[in-house]
Design an enzyme around this catalytic site. Structure first.
Site, PDB file in Angstrom:
ATOM      1  N   CYS A   7      13.362  11.885   6.938  1.00 54.13           N
ATOM      2  CA  CYS A   7      13.403  11.525   8.354  1.00 54.13           C
ATOM      3  C   CYS A   7      14.813  11.624   8.920  1.00 54.13           C
ATOM      4  O   CYS A   7      14.987  11.813  10.127  1.00 54.13           O
ATOM      5  CB  CYS A   7      12.847  10.120   8.559  1.00 54.13           C
ATOM      6  SG  CYS A   7      13.615   8.863   7.512  1.00 54.13           S
TER       7      CYS A   7
ATOM      8  N   LYS B  98       0.865  -1.176   0.000  1.00 54.17           N
ATOM      9  CA  LYS B  98       0.000   0.000   0.000  1.00 54.17           C
ATOM     10  C   LYS B  98       0.901   1.225   0.000  1.00 54.17           C
ATOM     11  O   LYS B  98       1.417   1.644   1.024  1.00 54.17           O
ATOM     12  CB  LYS B  98      -0.915   0.053   1.228  1.00 54.17           C
ATOM     13  CG  LYS B  98      -1.945   1.198   1.125  1.00 54.17           C
ATOM     14  CD  LYS B  98      -2.381   1.741   2.458  1.00 54.17           C
ATOM     15  CE  LYS B  98      -1.443   2.760   3.015  1.00 54.17           C
ATOM     16  NZ  LYS B  98      -1.399   4.052   2.242  1.00 54.17           N
TER      17      LYS B  98
ATOM     18  N   GLY C 225      -4.384   0.393   5.113  1.00 54.52           N
ATOM     19  CA  GLY C 225      -3.275   0.257   6.049  1.00 54.52           C
ATOM     20  C   GLY C 225      -3.661  -0.519   7.297  1.00 54.52           C
ATOM     21  O   GLY C 225      -2.957  -1.441   7.726  1.00 54.52           O
TER      22      GLY C 225
ATOM     23  N   GLU D 183       9.627  16.777  15.043  1.00 57.91           N
ATOM     24  CA  GLU D 183      10.030  16.586  13.648  1.00 57.91           C
ATOM     25  C   GLU D 183       9.128  17.460  12.779  1.00 57.91           C
ATOM     26  O   GLU D 183       7.930  17.205  12.659  1.00 57.91           O
ATOM     27  CB  GLU D 183       9.904  15.118  13.250  1.00 57.91           C
ATOM     28  CG  GLU D 183      10.403  14.843  11.841  1.00 57.91           C
ATOM     29  CD  GLU D 183      10.254  13.394  11.439  1.00 57.91           C
ATOM     30  OE1 GLU D 183      11.137  12.874  10.730  1.00 57.91           O
ATOM     31  OE2 GLU D 183       9.250  12.766  11.828  1.00 57.91           O
TER      32      GLU D 183
ATOM     33  N   GLU E  35      10.294   1.854  10.339  1.00 62.86           N
ATOM     34  CA  GLU E  35      11.282   2.911  10.113  1.00 62.86           C
ATOM     35  C   GLU E  35      10.509   4.211  10.241  1.00 62.86           C
ATOM     36  O   GLU E  35       9.653   4.522   9.418  1.00 62.86           O
ATOM     37  CB  GLU E  35      11.924   2.756   8.728  1.00 62.86           C
ATOM     38  CG  GLU E  35      13.237   3.516   8.585  1.00 62.86           C
ATOM     39  CD  GLU E  35      13.033   5.007   8.396  1.00 62.86           C
ATOM     40  OE1 GLU E  35      13.253   5.766   9.373  1.00 62.86           O
ATOM     41  OE2 GLU E  35      12.652   5.415   7.295  1.00 62.86           O
TER      42      GLU E  35
END
Length: 477
Positions: free
Chosen positions: A280, A172, A209, A380, A247
């Site tokens: 990231c 996906k 998902g 972030e 990750e």
């Protein structure tokens, strides 16, 4: 406008069971670029069933046969690489030149092949125990959920090691950047991947998902994305005891000592702004030794103000837009938060760059005198925003760098080899890069703490999709 409403299931493009259109927006223009369908549970079930049927045959093929198919896929990929880059540029806004060169790079496929060619699929446990063997076997059917920021890079980092390991899969991709993955499905089909081995169902996180994460027919979930989503996926997968490979996010510290090379600060700012800050592993916190701090702040200002921002289709070095309106609004709010909390705005700020009144463009922004604990230092941001912090001692720099929920990549700039080695061991992260030198081919990509659990790339990336089987009294062949 591109229309691609079908899913790739069991070796063919098939219509969704109940079409639900989703418009992919060109972030440079805010205009529709493509229409896809979002899948439902029936589509997910069909893809998982196809992968489960294919597993017995694919997992027992000879490794050389799987390698040969991936080698054919690499040949086709290279032939269509520019097309891949152009799709990425259209759907997520990476400048066209950068998308062709970096976003669509084939290195993940090359590295996976190198790891597989030298891999020991069957190995003795102990030379002193004849016949005691370990067989490394495919774990099963993999559910893969990939992000929009480096779309085909993250897809190839999962799909090709899994293929070489003998796994089957349902992918996906991000609904915001699905076109590159659909092109990869065409490439794999042309390469002769058997039907059912690779399947693709477009959808959103709440739909496909979650369905993959909970599905009893999925043996492992491999996810790249936000830490928040990674936690949700882990919880959803718990009831079926899946292996979960994550990750996730990062808030990398770039520690610049007074003896760093002359280009260290420039290099760090450009790295932070690369891909419009949507990486990231971006070095978004620059920690600078106090004796060179003022000069470093001035250099960062100069680099930010010289960074050109423009539409993805423009030629020449520049950064493009953020991926979508939601990300644009989030980054704008965080820049304002930095101002409100008292960080010194050196360059950039809220609003679009001058001359750009449409598209999700952000001004390259530098904050100085950031205090540990400020929002721009902790969160972030995923935009071209750099936070600069002075330090006095090595110990202080290490403490600031490690004082974060994340632990993906940290960076060190120093000509002192002993110091570099000390910091490399004491920084809590899955990766440490020093003096602008890249990690070697086949080095694993992944983090610790809230940056996840995965190790992707090279031998480690192959082993993510394998499970060891212990065997006694194996007869010599």
């Amino acid at each position: 406008m591109i229309e691609r409403r079908e899913f790739y299931i069991d070796g063919a493009w098939v219509a969704p069971t109940a079409s639900r259109d989703f418009t992919v927006i060109n972030p440079s223009t805010e205009e529709p670029a493509a229409v896809i369908s979002l899948g439902g549970e029936a589509d997910t079930n069909a893809a998982v069933a196809a992968a489960n049927r294919a597993f017995a045959d694919w997992s027992t093929t000879a490794p050389d046969e799987r390698i040969a198919i991936v080698e054919r896929a690499l040949e086709i990929y290279l032939r269509r690489k520019d097309e891949m880059g152009d799709l990425i540029s259209l759907e997520m806004g990476a400048p066209r030149t950068m998308a062709r060169r970096s976003q669509a790079d084939e290195c993940n496929i090359v590295d996976a092949l190198a790891a597989a060619r030298d891999f020991h699929w069957l190995r003795p446990t102990d030379p002193k125990t004849p016949g005691s063997m370990i067989a490394m076997e495919a774990i099963g059917t993999i559910g893969m959920i990939t992000p929009w920021n480096w779309p085909i890079s993250q897809v190839t980092l999962k799909v090709f090691p899994a293929l070489l390991a003998g796994c089957t899969m349902v992918l996906k991709p991000s609904e915001y950047a699905p076109l590159d993955a659909m092109l990869l499905a065409d490439i794999l089909h042309e390469a002769g991947v058997p039907k059912g081995v690779f399947n693709l169902v477009n959808g959103d996180g709440e739909g496909v998902g979650t369905q993959l994460s909970r599905h009893p027919g999925i043996d492992m979930i491999s996810f790249t994305g936000s830490t928040r989503a990674g936690i949700a996926i882990t919880k959803a997968a718990a009831d079926s005891l899946k292996r979960v490979s994550l990750e996730l996010g990062g808030k990398g510290a770039n520690i610049v000592f007074a003896d760093a090379d002359d280009r260290a600060v420039q290099r760090g700012v450009r790295h932070c702004f690369n891909n419009t800050g949507q990486s990231c592993n971006a070095p978004t916190r620059m920690l600078v030794e106090r004796s060179i701090y003022d000069r470093a702040v001035e250099t960062a200002r100069e680099v930010a103000e010289a960074t050109r921002v423009g539409p993805a289709h423009e030629e020449g070095p520049h950064i493009g837009p953020l991926v979508n309106e939601r990300q644009f609004d989030r980054v704008q709010a965080l820049i304002q938060k930095g101002i409100d909390e008292g960080a010194r705005l050196v360059a950039g700020g809220v609003g679009r760059p001058e001359g750009l009144n449409r598209g999700f463009f952000v001004r390259p922004t530098v904050f100085a005198d950031v205090v540990p604990g400020m929002t721009v230092e902790r969160e972030e941001i995923f935009g071209p925003v750099l936070s600069m912090i002075p330090f006095d001692t090595e110990e202080e720099a290490i403490a600031i760098a490690n004082d974060t929920p994340y632990g993906l990549t940290n960076y060190v700039q120093s000509q002192n080899g002993a110091r570099r080695n000390r910091l490399a061991r004491r920084l809590r992260s899955g990766m440490v890069e020093m003096n602008g030198k890249s990690r070697g081919a086949g080095a694993p990509f992944g983090g610790v703490k809230a940056s996840g659990l995965a190790r992707e790339g090279g031998v480690w990336g192959l082993e993510e999709y394998l499970t060891p089987k212990s065997i006694s009294d194996w007869a010599a062949e």
